[in-house]
Design a protein around this motif. Structure first.
Motif, short mmCIF file in Angstrom:
data_model
loop_
_atom_site.label_atom_id
_atom_site.label_comp_id
_atom_site.label_asym_id
_atom_site.label_seq_id
_atom_site.Cartn_x
_atom_site.Cartn_y
_atom_site.Cartn_z
N ARG A 93 0.83 -1.22 0.00
CA ARG A 93 0.00 0.00 0.00
C ARG A 93 0.86 1.26 0.00
N LEU A 95 3.28 1.99 1.85
CA LEU A 95 3.63 2.44 3.20
C LEU A 95 5.13 2.69 3.35
N ASP A 98 6.01 5.87 1.56
CA ASP A 98 5.50 6.97 2.37
C ASP A 98 6.41 7.21 3.58
N ASP A 253 7.53 5.22 10.19
CA ASP A 253 8.10 5.87 9.01
C ASP A 253 9.58 5.52 8.85
#
Length: 273
Positions: A93, A95, A98, A253
């Protein structure tokens, strides 16, 4: 701000989770593949992060398949490389990409840890994040294109090696002694759960497995595969230490950034020589 690596390492959870619980944790948190997480606690996180390279293997194989198929159908190596580089984003997705963008914005902000973490939590992407994303995807695609130009075997092995190494970098970042920057989120759930000895053994096993997989291509290819794993983990370790000093710990993150940096580094090393 102190270097948290100098603090006494927290003790990993004594209770154990079953291997199936750990596999479901790894696949459920690190991929979009169907996996119902049955436990969300520290023991499950420990087993799950130790199983992270297995999730990487699945992502690598599924990413290589469309690239190889395109080559066999007559496509050029650049298109095959672009599809292979894009596939992990679909399988996660986006992630990890990101996370790379948010971490780049946080590091580039030159603000105190608290303010940098707030920047990283915003939904928008700043200039540092955009640059990091463009460079990562460009480098990955360029490296895979060179490898696919050699043969589909070189490209497929590279895709799998990079994906496994990317998740292994997350395992190493989950070792005891690495603190969480926030009290919530994935970083807090997995920080410090993997014993250092387990992380070291997994790193060694992965390097040997990568070399063994590339051995049919020759000894230089096998040595290059092992080097790709080790150099990529070194790059991830340097970034990890920078993030711990900068943010006082790791976040979800940061884990995404470590995955993308290690994957990119592994692919670059595989093109050398």
């Amino acid at each position: 701000m102190t270097d948290s690596f100098d603090d006494p390492p927290p003790t990993p959870p004594a209770e154990r989770a079953s291997l199936p619980d750990g596999v479901r944790f790894a696949f459920g948190t690190l991929t979009v593949l169907p996996a119902r997480i049955t436990r969300w606690d520290r023991p499950a996180a420990r087993t799950g992060m130790a199983c992270a390279p297995l999730a990487g293997f699945a992502v690598g194989v599924l990413s290589a398949l469309p690239g190889v198929l395109l080559l066999l159908l007559g496509s050029g190596p650049l298109l095959a490389a672009a599809v292979t580089a894009a596939a992990p984003a679909a399988l996660t997705r986006g992630l990890h990409l990101d996370g790379l963008a948010d971490t780049a914005d946080g590091l580039g902000s030159a603000k105190p840890a608290g303010d940098a973490l707030r920047i990283m939590k915003k939904s928008d992407i700043g200039p540092f994040g955009v640059i990091a994303l463009v460079l990562a995807l460009l480098l990955q695609t360029a490296a895979l294109s060179e490898l696919y130009a050699e043969s589909w075997v070189h490209g497929a092995l590279a895709a799998v090696t990079a994906a496994v190494t990317a998740r292994l970098a997350m395992t190493l970042a989950s070792r005891d002694g690495v603190p969480a920057a926030r009290p919530e989120g994935l970083g807090a759930a997995v920080a410090g759960v993997v014993p250092r000895r387990v992380a070291a053994v997994l790193a060694a096993v992965t390097a040997v497995a990568a070399a063994a997989a590339a051995l049919p291509l020759g000894l230089p290819a096998a040595a290059r595969a092992a080097a790709a794993v080790l150099v990529a983990l070194l790059a991830a370790e340097l970034l990890l230490r920078r993030c711990v000093r900068r943010f006082d710990g790791v976040t979800g993150d940061v884990f995404g950034a470590l995955a993308e940096v290690s994957a990119t580094t592994a692919l670059i090393v595989l093109t050398l020589g």
